[in-house]
Enzyme design. Structure first.
Site, PDB file in Angstrom:
ATOM      1  N   ASP A 107       0.844  -1.207   0.000  1.00 60.10           N
ATOM      2  CA  ASP A 107       0.000   0.000   0.000  1.00 60.10           C
ATOM      3  C   ASP A 107       0.879   1.257   0.000  1.00 60.10           C
ATOM      4  OD1 ASP A 107      -2.328  -1.467   0.024  1.00 60.10           O
ATOM      5  OD2 ASP A 107      -2.670  -1.274   2.188  1.00 60.10           O
ATOM      6  N   GLY A 129      16.834  -5.448  -4.933  1.00 61.89           N
ATOM      7  CA  GLY A 129      16.544  -6.632  -4.118  1.00 61.89           C
ATOM      8  C   GLY A 129      15.096  -7.021  -4.341  1.00 61.89           C
ATOM      9  N   VAL A 130      14.843  -7.923  -5.304  1.00 58.51           N
ATOM     10  CA  VAL A 130      13.449  -8.126  -5.736  1.00 58.51           C
ATOM     11  C   VAL A 130      12.882  -9.504  -5.387  1.00 58.51           C
ATOM     12  CG1 VAL A 130      13.815  -6.508  -7.642  1.00 58.51           C
ATOM     13  CG2 VAL A 130      13.942  -8.981  -8.102  1.00 58.51           C
ATOM     14  N   ASP A 257      14.140  -2.879   5.254  1.00 60.86           N
ATOM     15  CA  ASP A 257      14.663  -3.627   6.415  1.00 60.86           C
ATOM     16  C   ASP A 257      15.095  -2.754   7.587  1.00 60.86           C
ATOM     17  OD1 ASP A 257      14.640  -6.154   4.919  1.00 60.86           O
ATOM     18  OD2 ASP A 257      16.171  -5.173   3.718  1.00 60.86           O
TER      19      ASP A 257
HETATM   20  C1  LIG Z   1      14.461  -9.861   1.061  1.00 54.66           C
HETATM   21  S1  LIG Z   1      14.702 -10.222  -0.612  1.00 54.66           S
HETATM   22  C2  LIG Z   1      13.737  -8.991  -1.452  1.00 54.66           C
HETATM   23  C3  LIG Z   1      12.214  -9.142  -1.298  1.00 54.66           C
HETATM   24  C4  LIG Z   1      11.437  -8.424  -2.375  1.00 54.66           C
HETATM   25  N1  LIG Z   1      11.641  -7.016  -2.334  1.00 54.66           N
HETATM   26  C5  LIG Z   1       9.967  -8.732  -2.376  1.00 54.66           C
HETATM   27  O1  LIG Z   1       9.189  -7.876  -2.821  1.00 54.66           O
HETATM   28  O2  LIG Z   1       9.572  -9.827  -1.977  1.00 54.66           O
HETATM   29  C6  LIG Z   1      16.352  -9.664  -0.858  1.00 54.66           C
HETATM   30  C7  LIG Z   1      16.833  -9.743  -2.288  1.00 54.66           C
HETATM   31  O3  LIG Z   1      17.988  -8.910  -2.418  1.00 54.66           O
HETATM   32  C8  LIG Z   1      18.926  -9.504  -3.288  1.00 54.66           C
HETATM   33  N2  LIG Z   1      20.243  -8.913  -2.943  1.00 54.66           N
HETATM   34  C9  LIG Z   1      20.649  -8.546  -1.694  1.00 54.66           C
HETATM   35  N3  LIG Z   1      21.851  -7.967  -1.751  1.00 54.66           N
HETATM   36  C10 LIG Z   1      22.223  -7.938  -3.041  1.00 54.66           C
HETATM   37  C11 LIG Z   1      23.368  -7.421  -3.729  1.00 54.66           C
HETATM   38  N4  LIG Z   1      24.381  -6.820  -3.068  1.00 54.66           N
HETATM   39  N5  LIG Z   1      23.414  -7.519  -5.064  1.00 54.66           N
HETATM   40  C12 LIG Z   1      22.402  -8.118  -5.742  1.00 54.66           C
HETATM   41  N6  LIG Z   1      21.285  -8.624  -5.149  1.00 54.66           N
HETATM   42  C13 LIG Z   1      21.188  -8.527  -3.812  1.00 54.66           C
HETATM   43  C14 LIG Z   1      18.757 -10.991  -3.053  1.00 54.66           C
HETATM   44  O4  LIG Z   1      19.155 -11.751  -4.163  1.00 54.66           O
HETATM   45  C15 LIG Z   1      17.235 -11.112  -2.774  1.00 54.66           C
HETATM   46  O5  LIG Z   1      16.529 -11.407  -3.959  1.00 54.66           O
END
Ligand SMILES: C[S@@+](CC[C@H](N)C(=O)[O-])C[C@H]1O[C@@H](n2cnc3c(N)ncnc32)[C@H](O)[C@@H]1O
Length: 294
Positions: A107, A129-130, A257
């Site tokens: 939202d 971070g997706v 976070d």
């Molecule tokens: C908690 S998840 C993201 C959740 C997401 N935003 C969602 O809508 O559900 C963290 C993501 O960040 C990516 N990630 C974290 N640090 C990274 C970095 N330094 N480089 C590339 N990807 C990164 C991980 O691969 C993971 O997919």
């Protein structure tokens, strides 16, 4: 798209991304998982009862609350026989949905995007971070619903999970695929999900690799929404260092976070101190915050 229909589409899109539409089935899966994890609790009667009452059971209610708050780490409290009696302290509890950020944050994302359209704040949208891509799918759906064709959605991820900790502030925080394979979702999977929602097109740009490698050279001109969800100090700081100066005045920074992972909060605090950023930090839910660039 006609305005009320656009809002209805976005409402349905959120429910789908959060798996709110079929949450009973998710509760059933969790019930089965609990039975497997805690076999002592397994009796055929209990299993059948849990299955049939999934929509209304305690676990069902807990899951609904966690989904609305964006919860994923689950602590199960057991009785002396090892039977699960309570589920608590959960954050982003999400195996099935296409985003783990929960309703309040989805939202908030919609409100941020609304505000930049209403106030003509120039720039694209990005999430660093997706995971499965749900938040970025929602960004693309939002642009589609509002017939916006001159903004892009940037989808930045390693598509292989988090890096192993290398920054001193991330010492001891190994969330890489070695320990959290669940966070490593391939680019092909994310593209396939975009496709399922019929939202994969030239307005979606994938930036594959570690942020430290992809973000400095990313051909992004201006941003209006910068959503940070990389968990680590390094990941948060890399995104801020390479993207914040591209955020238009009136644009939004969302830090997923901030109140969950101290190293993320430290990166934000260090960055804001370094550039004397005083824009007020607003709370979204228990863990996430945002601010609007003055
Ligand atoms: C908690 S998840 C993201 C959740 C997401 N935003 C969602 O809508 O559900 C963290 C993501 O960040 C990516 N990630 C974290 N640090 C990274 C970095 N330094 N480089 C590339 N990807 C990164 C991980 O691969 C993971 O997919």
């Amino acid at each position: 798209m006609n305005e009320p229909l656009a809002e209805r589409y976005l409402s349905l899109l959120k429910k789908s991304l959060l798996n709110e539409l079929y949450i009973e089935n998710e509760v059933r899966i969790h019930n089965f998982m609990m039975q497997i994890m805690f076999p002592k609790a397994t009796t055929l009667e209990k299993l059948i009862h849990e299955f049939l009452t999934a929509g209304t059971s305690e676990l069902g209610n807990t899951l609904r609350t966690m989904r609305s708050e964006g919860s994923w780490l689950m602590t199960v409290v057991n009785d002396e026989n090892g039977n699960p009696v309570e589920v608590k302290e959960a954050r982003n509890f999400a195996f099935v949905p296409h985003t783990m950020i929960g309703r309040a944050r989805l939202d908030n994302l919609q409100e941020c995007m609304h505000a930049v359209l209403a106030d003509n704040v120039a720039g694209d949208f990005i999430e660093t971070g997706v995971w499965k891509g749900g938040s970025t799918i929602f960004m693309r759906g939002f642009l589609k619903a509002h017939d916006v064709t001159d903004r892009k959605v940037w989808v930045a991820d390693s598509f292989a999970g988090l890096p192993e900790p290398s920054h001193p502030e991330d010492d001891g925080v190994d969330l890489s695929a070695n320990t959290m394979p669940y966070l490593a979702i391939s680019e092909a999977e994310v593209r396939e999900l975009f496709n399922r929602y019929e939202l994969l097109d030239e307005q979606v740009v994938f930036l594959k690799g570690w942020f430290r490698d992809t973000l400095p050279a990313a051909p992004i001109d201006k941003l209006a929404v910068l959503r940070l969800d990389g968990d680590l100090y390094e990941s948060t700081m890399d995104a801020l260092n390479h993207l914040y100066h591209k955020l238009s005045p009136g644009g939004f920074v969302v830090v997923d976070d901030y109140n969950a992972l101290p190293q993320c909060e430290r990166a934000v605090t260090d960055f804001r101190a370094r550039y004397d950023i005083r824009d007020h930090i607003e709370r979204i839910d228990k863990v996430s915050v945002y601010w609007r660039k003055a």
